[in-house]
Design an enzyme around this catalytic site. Structure first.
Site, short mmCIF file in Angstrom:
data_model
loop_
_atom_site.label_atom_id
_atom_site.label_comp_id
_atom_site.label_asym_id
_atom_site.label_seq_id
_atom_site.Cartn_x
_atom_site.Cartn_y
_atom_site.Cartn_z
N LYS A 175 -51.83 49.08 70.34
CA LYS A 175 -50.57 49.66 70.81
C LYS A 175 -50.34 49.49 72.32
CE LYS A 175 -49.40 53.12 67.36
NZ LYS A 175 -49.04 54.52 67.15
N ASP A 186 -42.38 56.26 67.45
CA ASP A 186 -43.08 57.53 67.19
C ASP A 186 -42.33 58.68 67.85
OD1 ASP A 186 -45.19 56.44 65.72
OD2 ASP A 186 -46.43 56.09 67.50
#
Ligand code: NAP
Length: 289
Positions: A70, A106
């Protein structure tokens, strides 16, 4: 039936075996009658550059990014959206004719799940437990939605100090060891309590962060971003004390739905995604027992 016209999507990570994204996206693509396919791709860290360039060359429409890539993927992308830039982590990439743009959905997943349950962050006092990768998206969501007060409680404040210092450029954030007495004072006045630690996650269902439940404001909303089990010990306790509760399933679906929209331009069925997720989780848990 997949043909030469079928567009490719997927997720890269390591490990990737238990990723819920393929089933969630493929079911939603099918329900929307879209000619795409979504696959899981194990990518080891030492070949991340080759993998990302490969997906660009193969003209993948987009892909999700999960642990451990990520953050490391950032320099391999051409541009970043505001959330990915602020958090320093990407979970979704869109490929526009070879130009790779990184997003972090997210944040949307976290915030939209709360909003769906009637909780508005603006002006609220919030306590977050844990300061790892997921907490970054949670903290940024709280800052963006104008929380009035933000307190982080962790087991190791020294380790969390850099993260808190980074986000302090956006708002005043308090950091405590979660067994400090002054932390209890923060908990007592919280409108929202969020667990971002893995404590209580399957198969360690008997763990939870330390919370003096009897002292909390009974109206405080309690949110655990864990999605397996559906009701962690933390949420069971909160429910016992009369708090409104929310688990991490809708955050997961929300981040997936936002990625789906970025790739296809269409809103997926959140219901189809949630059902696919719950069915797969139930199967995985039976197999792991
Ligand atoms: P992470 O980067 O490893 O961070 C975990 C945080 O919890 C750190 O602050 C860590 O503290 C703390 N922690 C870990 N084990 C602990 C323990 N035994 N006692 C006390 N504190 C502990 O993990 P993450 O990626 O943020 O993920 C955390 C959880 O969020 C996982 O359960 C994951 O499944 C869930 N999650 C849900 C979603 C969703 O969409 N619903 C998305 C992402 C993640 P130290 O720094 O001291 O180790």
């Amino acid at each position: 039936m997949y043909t030469g016209n079928t567009k490719n999507l997927g997720v890269i990570g390591d490990p990737i075996l238990h990723s819920l994204s393929p089933v969630m996206h493929n079911q939603a693509l099918l329900a929307a009658n879209l000619d795409y396919v979504y696959i899981a791709m194990q990518v080891k860290s030492h070949v991340l550059t080759e993998a990302v360039n490969g997906l660009r060359s193969l003209n993948f429409r987009g892909f999700n990014v999960t642990i451990p890539h990520k953050t490391n993927i950032l320099p391999l992308l051409d541009t970043l959206d505001e959330d990915a830039q602020a958090i320093g982590a990407v979970n979704t990439v869109v490929n526009d004719n070879g130009c790779l743009k990184g997003y972090n959905t997210d944040v949307f997943g976290f915030v939209s799940a709360l909003e769906k349950h009637g909780f508005s962050i603006a002006g609220k006092k919030v306590v977050v437990l844990g300061a790892g990768g997921a907490a970054r998206a949670v903290i940024w969501g709280l800052i963006k939605q104008h929380a009035a007060r933000l307190t982080i409680g962790v087991r190791n404040p020294d380790k969390a100090a850099d993260l808190v210092t980074y986000f302090r450029k956006y708002m005043d954030i308090r950091l405590f060891h979660w067994q400090q007495e002054s932390f209890t004072a923060e908990l007592v006045q919280a409108d929202l309590l969020v667990n971002t630690t893995p404590l209580g996650m399957f198969p360690h269902g008997d763990a939870m962060p330390p919370v003096p439940w009897e002292q909390l404001n009974p109206a405080a909303f309690v949110y655990d971003i864990i999605y397996t089990p559906t009701k962690t010990l933390f949420l069971q306790k909160a429910a016992e004390y009369g708090h409104p509760i929310l688990n991490g399933e809708e955050m997961l679906v929300g981040q997936g739905a936002a990625a789906f929209k970025l790739w296809t331009g269409q809103e997926p069925s959140a219901e189809v995604m949630l059902t696919a997720l719950q069915t797969t989780l139930a199967k995985q848990q039976t197999q792991q027992k």
